[in-house]
Design a protein around this motif. Sequence first.
Motif, PDB file in Angstrom:
ATOM      1  N   ILE A  13       0.835  -1.202   0.000  1.00  0.00           N
ATOM      2  CA  ILE A  13       0.000   0.000   0.000  1.00  0.00           C
ATOM      3  C   ILE A  13       0.870   1.253   0.000  1.00  0.00           C
ATOM      4  N   ARG A  14       1.877   1.263   0.857  1.00  0.00           N
ATOM      5  CA  ARG A  14       2.723   2.454   0.979  1.00  0.00           C
ATOM      6  C   ARG A  14       3.481   2.759  -0.313  1.00  0.00           C
ATOM      7  N   VAL A  23      -2.178   7.151   2.149  1.00  0.00           N
ATOM      8  CA  VAL A  23      -1.094   6.868   3.095  1.00  0.00           C
ATOM      9  C   VAL A  23      -0.790   8.099   3.935  1.00  0.00           C
ATOM     10  N   ARG A  24      -0.732   9.269   3.288  1.00  0.00           N
ATOM     11  CA  ARG A  24      -0.482  10.509   4.033  1.00  0.00           C
ATOM     12  C   ARG A  24      -1.596  10.768   5.047  1.00  0.00           C
ATOM     13  N   LEU A  29      -3.781  11.133  10.511  1.00  0.00           N
ATOM     14  CA  LEU A  29      -4.832  10.804  11.472  1.00  0.00           C
ATOM     15  C   LEU A  29      -4.252  10.086  12.683  1.00  0.00           C
ATOM     16  N   GLN A  30      -3.332   9.173  12.449  1.00  0.00           N
ATOM     17  CA  GLN A  30      -2.714   8.450  13.558  1.00  0.00           C
ATOM     18  C   GLN A  30      -1.963   9.404  14.481  1.00  0.00           C
ATOM     19  N   ALA A  31      -1.291  10.388  13.914  1.00  0.00           N
ATOM     20  CA  ALA A  31      -0.480  11.301  14.716  1.00  0.00           C
ATOM     21  C   ALA A  31      -1.322  12.376  15.406  1.00  0.00           C
ATOM     22  N   GLU A  32      -2.383  12.846  14.740  1.00  0.00           N
ATOM     23  CA  GLU A  32      -3.119  14.008  15.236  1.00  0.00           C
ATOM     24  C   GLU A  32      -4.216  13.661  16.245  1.00  0.00           C
ATOM     25  N   LEU A  33      -4.833  12.503  16.099  1.00  0.00           N
ATOM     26  CA  LEU A  33      -5.987  12.188  16.945  1.00  0.00           C
ATOM     27  C   LEU A  33      -5.566  11.542  18.264  1.00  0.00           C
ATOM     28  N   SER A 160      -5.320  21.319   1.465  1.00  0.00           N
ATOM     29  CA  SER A 160      -3.888  21.269   1.778  1.00  0.00           C
ATOM     30  C   SER A 160      -3.522  22.002   3.066  1.00  0.00           C
ATOM     31  N   ARG A 161      -4.000  23.252   3.219  1.00  0.00           N
ATOM     32  CA  ARG A 161      -3.608  24.041   4.387  1.00  0.00           C
ATOM     33  C   ARG A 161      -4.139  23.414   5.678  1.00  0.00           C
ATOM     34  N   GLU A 162      -5.416  23.072   5.699  1.00  0.00           N
ATOM     35  CA  GLU A 162      -5.985  22.461   6.898  1.00  0.00           C
ATOM     36  C   GLU A 162      -5.386  21.082   7.150  1.00  0.00           C
ATOM     37  N   PHE A 163      -5.143  20.344   6.071  1.00  0.00           N
ATOM     38  CA  PHE A 163      -4.572  19.003   6.224  1.00  0.00           C
ATOM     39  C   PHE A 163      -3.219  19.066   6.914  1.00  0.00           C
ATOM     40  N   THR A 164      -2.427  20.078   6.588  1.00  0.00           N
ATOM     41  CA  THR A 164      -1.072  20.206   7.142  1.00  0.00           C
ATOM     42  C   THR A 164      -1.081  20.829   8.527  1.00  0.00           C
TER      43      THR A 164
END
Length: 554
Positions: A13-14, A23-24, A29-33, A160-164
């Motif tokens: 997948i990666r 993947v991004r 999501l894993q890091a932010e939540l 893009s801006r909100e995602f980052t």
Amino acid sequence: MALMWPRQLPLSIRQNPRRHAEVRTFDRLQAELEDDFTVFYSSPWLGEDRFGAEKDGECDFLVAHPRLGFLAIEVKGGGISFEPENGQWKSRDRNQFIHNIKDPVEQARSAKHAMLAKLRDSRRWQERFIHIAHGVVFPDSSSPPKDLGADRPARIFCCSREFTHGLRGWIGNRFEEGHQSARCQPLGGDGVAALTDMLAAPFQLHFPVSALMADAAEQMGTLEPSQFHILDHLIDVPRAEIRGGAGTGKTVIAAEEALRQAKAQRRVLLTCFSAPLAAELSRKLDGVENLTVASFHSLCGQFAAKAGLRPSGDGPAFFNDVLPDALMDAARLMPGERFDTVIVDEGQDFRQNWWIALTELFAPSCQLRVLSDANQRVYGTGRVPGVELELVPIRLTRNLRNTRPICLAAAIHYDGPELMPAGPDTPDVKWIEVGDPKQLAPAAVSELRRLVFTEEVAPSDIAVLVPAASVGDSVQRAAAKSRFDFVDATQLRLEHPVLDTVRRFKGLERPAVILVVGPGDLLETELAYVGLTRPKAFLAVVACRHDHGWLRGS
């Protein structure tokens, strides 16, 4: 950190360029939540359309929270555009090609309702009104300047801006965190459990070892060639000793150097101590011109026979002294048979007089490459006379063969400069404890059966390594009813599992190894180190409790 399903993404997948945006998003999501969020990736669903026909779909991400409800997310990568006159969505990829894509808003909305319907059908769920939402992530695109329609308000898009810089805030807004209707009830632990039961069951039920091994092999297969730069730096070095622990790629380097030197029209000798390793190298390098591959004692016999010599004797003295003396005499009788390049693998196992005999095979300006590992000195009092042979020392520091769990398990029995594990983190080492030494062989066969028939591992990818031939005989008897046909370390090409001693398997490897620890010499730290480092991706250790404790350093 959110609980992710699956826990980590497979390499397939990666490395898929079409999944780059997903993947991004998975990683963000894993890091932010926070820990109380559960995230399901690529969750398929099957429902019905308004005519009762089956309709299938997929939710890129379903984010669940016991208090807030759940959020269905569709992800689209590339530059996204929307043509309101015909309702067509398009994506421009990195090569500037434009592709028509499905309506991501409709996909997310359909997934949201399909998941709610599935939740209501679950026995683990008690019907109640909960908050559900949908949203679309465009990680590579700028935000829409305005609403794209009554059912496509700008707020449902994370660009893009909100995602980052604001993904967590966007998630909270979609959940209406802090502003939910008073009639909304929590999703609850039972709701999260029901979703997990629906969407993560395939991961919980079974993810075969064969798939984990294939994933690990794919990752590690890209690592070994990274060691070849050492050979580029040694072009002008006449003599060098390349030192490293098990798994650092010494044999791979030896074979690659043999190929390079032979293609340069030099007469090349590649030799080692182990006869099974020499046989494996001969198979891999079969047909290469200007190259001789042989174990040291086979080399002695070949040269003696060619010179008309007939060395005789038996026992250790014959192998340690008589054969090397015969090689030395034969080399002096046949000066035209000398080599331009000599490559010695397993150099730590060569005795002092063997080195003297080998030097008789050196042509003028002969290049010498010695590959060694002092932690695998299991055949007596060998050593590499680096000073006498004027060897330039080169150190290998990365373990490229073994997964990280295997590397760390073997590190307990490693005494040398620190090695850096470069392999993947899965699968874990499996420790199988038996209460009686008589149970060792049946337990090993049981694990072999599990790997082949449940975990879908090819028999030829498995080696059962034992501390002594008598233990191997016990394994043969225990496996008789299972109809496994074993081969030894000299027959690695056949479609059968290997059964041999750790001592004979030194220098070789297999994707999966079942290591049996019991009566014999495996409790020597050097043999333990060798046995633990033979598998590339999967290791099962079968031992009694006190032996497990010693092996695991506890």
